[in-house]
Design a protein around this motif. Structure first.
Motif, short mmCIF file in Angstrom:
data_model
loop_
_atom_site.label_atom_id
_atom_site.label_comp_id
_atom_site.label_asym_id
_atom_site.label_seq_id
_atom_site.Cartn_x
_atom_site.Cartn_y
_atom_site.Cartn_z
N GLY A 87 -13.86 3.40 0.54
CA GLY A 87 -12.76 4.27 0.52
C GLY A 87 -11.60 4.40 1.26
N SER A 88 -10.98 3.25 1.32
CA SER A 88 -9.61 2.98 2.21
C SER A 88 -8.68 3.36 1.00
CB SER A 88 -9.66 1.71 2.59
OG SER A 88 -10.71 1.22 3.69
N SER A 89 -7.63 3.77 1.30
CA SER A 89 -6.43 3.80 0.44
C SER A 89 -5.56 2.60 0.46
CB SER A 89 -5.38 4.94 0.97
OG SER A 89 -4.89 4.33 2.15
N ALA A 90 -4.79 2.35 -0.63
CA ALA A 90 -4.23 1.15 -0.80
C ALA A 90 -3.32 0.81 0.59
CB ALA A 90 -2.99 1.28 -2.01
N THR A 91 -2.89 1.79 1.05
CA THR A 91 -1.99 1.48 2.48
C THR A 91 -3.05 1.04 3.62
OG1 THR A 91 -0.40 3.10 2.00
CG2 THR A 91 -0.59 2.25 4.21
N ASN A 92 -4.09 1.69 3.48
CA ASN A 92 -5.26 1.32 4.67
C ASN A 92 -5.91 -0.11 4.30
OD1 ASN A 92 -4.82 3.64 6.19
ND2 ASN A 92 -6.26 4.81 5.10
N SER A 93 -6.13 -0.24 3.02
CA SER A 93 -6.60 -1.62 2.67
C SER A 93 -5.68 -2.63 3.03
CB SER A 93 -6.91 -1.66 1.33
OG SER A 93 -5.84 -1.75 0.43
N GLY A 94 -4.28 -2.45 3.07
CA GLY A 94 -3.63 -3.40 3.61
C GLY A 94 -3.59 -3.76 5.16
N LEU A 95 -3.66 -2.50 5.95
CA LEU A 95 -3.87 -2.95 7.28
C LEU A 95 -5.15 -3.49 7.76
CD1 LEU A 95 -3.07 0.95 8.47
CD2 LEU A 95 -1.87 -1.26 9.27
N LEU A 96 -6.28 -3.09 6.85
CA LEU A 96 -7.47 -3.90 7.28
C LEU A 96 -7.47 -5.36 6.99
CD1 LEU A 96 -10.01 -1.23 5.47
CD2 LEU A 96 -9.52 -1.51 7.89
N LEU A 97 -6.47 -5.82 6.30
CA LEU A 97 -6.34 -7.27 6.16
C LEU A 97 -5.74 -7.99 7.41
CD1 LEU A 97 -5.13 -7.69 2.51
CD2 LEU A 97 -7.25 -7.99 3.49
N MET A 98 -5.17 -7.10 8.20
CA MET A 98 -4.59 -7.70 9.57
C MET A 98 -5.22 -8.43 10.16
SD MET A 98 -2.19 -4.32 10.86
CE MET A 98 -1.99 -5.28 12.38
N PRO A 99 -6.59 -8.35 10.59
CA PRO A 99 -7.39 -9.38 11.28
C PRO A 99 -7.48 -10.58 10.92
CG PRO A 99 -8.63 -7.09 11.25
CD PRO A 99 -7.36 -7.18 10.22
N GLY A 120 1.03 -1.29 -0.06
CA GLY A 120 -0.10 -0.03 -0.01
C GLY A 120 0.75 1.32 0.08
N PHE A 121 2.01 1.37 0.84
CA PHE A 121 2.90 2.50 0.98
C PHE A 121 3.51 2.57 -0.48
CE2 PHE A 121 7.14 4.27 1.38
CZ PHE A 121 6.73 5.38 1.88
N ILE A 122 3.94 1.60 -1.06
CA ILE A 122 4.73 1.69 -2.39
C ILE A 122 3.76 2.23 -3.47
CG2 ILE A 122 5.41 0.42 -4.43
CD1 ILE A 122 6.68 -1.45 -2.29
N THR A 123 2.16 1.91 -3.51
CA THR A 123 1.53 2.22 -4.43
C THR A 123 1.10 3.73 -4.10
OG1 THR A 123 0.34 -0.08 -4.58
CG2 THR A 123 -1.10 1.53 -5.31
N ASP A 124 1.13 4.06 -3.11
CA ASP A 124 0.45 5.36 -2.67
C ASP A 124 1.57 6.50 -2.83
OD1 ASP A 124 -2.03 4.73 -2.07
OD2 ASP A 124 -1.72 4.61 0.03
N ASN A 125 2.96 6.17 -2.57
CA ASN A 125 3.95 7.05 -2.33
C ASN A 125 5.14 6.92 -3.53
OD1 ASN A 125 3.29 8.51 0.26
ND2 ASN A 125 3.13 6.30 0.66
#
Length: 542
Positions: free
Chosen positions: A326-338, A185-190
């Motif tokens: 509406g999540s960013s690519a970085t946040n969508s990665g975080l949302l997979l943590m559970p 996500g970080f790579i995609t966003d930045n």
């Protein structure tokens, strides 16, 4: 370090000789003569290789919406993953057999090198066609990573002790499965999505160096031998034809069209020819004798279902998270943590219990049940479902995946002889990969079909949005009028819920398969080899 005995006869001789027993105790021998220190040293290279394989899948997933928007071609979205998984599926049994014949180290390092070459090419892709082709090259190498790691562990450590050391391998999961989506996500966003592939290169270079050193103590192969190239070619033909049927049927071609019927015939003929060849060749890439074990076959069925469910969830959830929530690519990665945490906790806990008690049958049954429930819950999503609710669903799905994946390979390896460790492990991983390949293609077709149908059924407004679907990105979606944006989000949700409904049905079949697995003792040493008179000769190329 001293030489490492690898045969069942050597293992038995250690048991019968008092001095050997005392020496083994002093050296903390485990399984086939490896000391704890030797195992940990060897596994250090495997951990890095496992991290490489897992990071690739996890890093690419959050970048897919941006990749499609940049290169175009929504119709090819599933093939970015399907091409990779299909190539990995076809290559897996071949890599396993090559390891049996020529030794694990050279074969494993070759797979890593091919994987890195594919990664570099993926990063340089200029269109979706190139990306799909280069992902296939990457997948050919990846097929040797997982089967290599599992075969090496299977050769080093007997099943009863293996769960303890699998805990070490599981330690890489939070790094890869949680860190991977974050990095992607970080790579995609930045930066650029291309670095989702380039990031493999420095890690891969370390992997090559470490594995070449740490795997030096593994037994060498038999040397020159005939490779079952005909079997490999037939396997490629019928698997590719089958995946094309699931990808094209009902979308690009009608189910009763000449193209689909021709592929069906090719699949059937190719499969029959493959089985005949495997039964007659001296060194088949997939020995049919391993399927004589009931538990091996059932464990393969569980592996198939786990692959189907895992790639369906991981491959398409970011679409919903980014476009609808509406999540960013970085946040969508975080949302997979559970999901990842649920898989990690259950895998570690189940592994410890299996190692302590020797009982494992309940694990795949419970895992498949949880996967069915989790996928069923995801089938109830709508455009207003909160991130908290989806996180709870992910915990359930992840816990189920942890139970299924933890035991399928263990049960399969416990059911085969040491001479078939590579080929048998390759067959087990092949079934998981085949499930992943069919899951991605089938569920991808379901997703695309329901998304486009939802838009076209909305009338002129939906058709205007449908015209820009192939290049839609989360950023572009925000620029649309509110009504058009809502139509597209509803269409994505329709596709996602249909996808998970079918996934839950397949997972329910997995519950039935797991129920019939027999509880058999886990070996504390090597499975005795077949008598010499019955052993198949290894032909040597003249």
């Amino acid at each position: 370090m001293e030489g490492i005995p690898v045969t069942a006869q050597d293992d038995a001789r250690d048991d019968k000789t008092p001095s050997a027993t005392a020496a083994g105790s002093a050296a903390e021998k485990v399984g086939l003569g490896f000391t704890h220190r030797q195992i940990m040293f060897t596994m250090s290279g495997l951990v890095i290789a496992m991290l490489l394989a897992m990071l690739d899948n996890m890093i690419v997933a959050p970048a897919l919406p941006t990749i499609v928007g940049d290169l175009g071609g929504l119709d090819h979205l599933a093939w970015v993953t399907t091409g990779y998984v299909l190539a990995s599926t076809v290559a897996t049994p071949l890599w396993g057999k090559l390891g049996d014949l020529f030794g694990r180290r050279i074969v494993f390092v070759s797979a890593v090198a091919l994987f890195l070459a594919g990664s570099a090419l993926c990063g340089m892709s200029q269109d979706m066609g190139q990306l799909v082709a280069f992902r296939a090259i990457q997948g050919l190498g990846a097929g040797g990573l997982m089967v290599g790691v599992m075969s090496i562990i299977g050769e080093m450590i007997p099943p009863r002790e293996r769960s303890k050391y699998q805990g070490v391998m599981m330690a890489v999961m939070p790094v890869s499965m949680i860190g991977g989506p974050l990095i992607g996500g970080f790579i995609t966003d930045n930066l650029s999505w291309r670095w989702a592939f380039y990031v493999n290169l420095p890690l891969g270079a370390v992997t090559l160096a470490v594995c070449w050193v740490t795997l030096g103590k593994l037994p060498k192969g038999a040397g020159k031998a005939r490779i079952d190239w005909l079997g490999a070619a037939l396997l490629t033909v019928w698997i590719t034809a089958l995946v094309l049927i699931t990808s094209w049927g009902g979308s690009q071609y009608d189910w009763d069209s000449a193209q689909i019927l021709g592929l069906v015939a090719l699949t059937v003929i190719g499969f029959i020819a493959f089985v005949i060849v495997q039964g007659r060749t001296a060194e088949p890439i997939m020995p049919l004798r391993v399927f004589k074990s009931r538990n091996f076959t059932l464990a393969g069925g569980v592996a198939f279902v786990s692959g189907f469910a895992m790639f369906g969830a991981m491959g398409f959830l970011p679409q919903y998270q980014q476009f609808v929530q509406g999540s960013s690519a970085t946040n969508s990665g975080l949302l997979l943590m559970p999901m990842m945490l649920g898989a990690m906790v259950v895998s570690l806990g189940a592994g410890a219990l299996i190692s302590k008690t020797g009982h494992y049958k309940w694990v795949p049954v419970a895992g498949a049940s949880l996967v069915t429930v989790g996928l069923g819950l995801f089938a109830t999503l709508d455009t207003g479902t909160s991130k908290t609710v989806t996180a709870l669903y992910m915990v359930i799905l992840g816990a189920g995946m942890g139970g299924m994946m933890q035991t399928s390979t263990l049960i399969a390896q416990n059911s085969i002889e040491m001479r078939d460790m590579g080929a048998g492990t390759g067959a087990s991983n092949f079934l998981r990969s085949m499930g992943s390949s069919l899951g991605v293609s089938l569920l991808g077709a379901v997703y695309t079909s329901h998304l486009t149908h939802s838009l076209t059924s909305a009338g002129a407004a939906g058709q205007s949005v449908d015209a820009s679907v192939s290049s839609m990105t989360p950023a572009a979606l925000k620029q649309l009028p509110e009504a058009a944006r809502h139509l597209f989000q509803q269409a994505v949700t329709d596709g996602i819920t249909a996808l998970f409904t079918w996934g839950a049905i397949v997972a329910a079949v997995g519950v039935v398969i797991a129920f019939f697995i027999r509880q058999e003792p886990l070996r504390s040493g090597a499975k005795p080899e077949a008598p010499k008179a019955d052993a198949e000769p290894v032909p040597v190329a003249g």
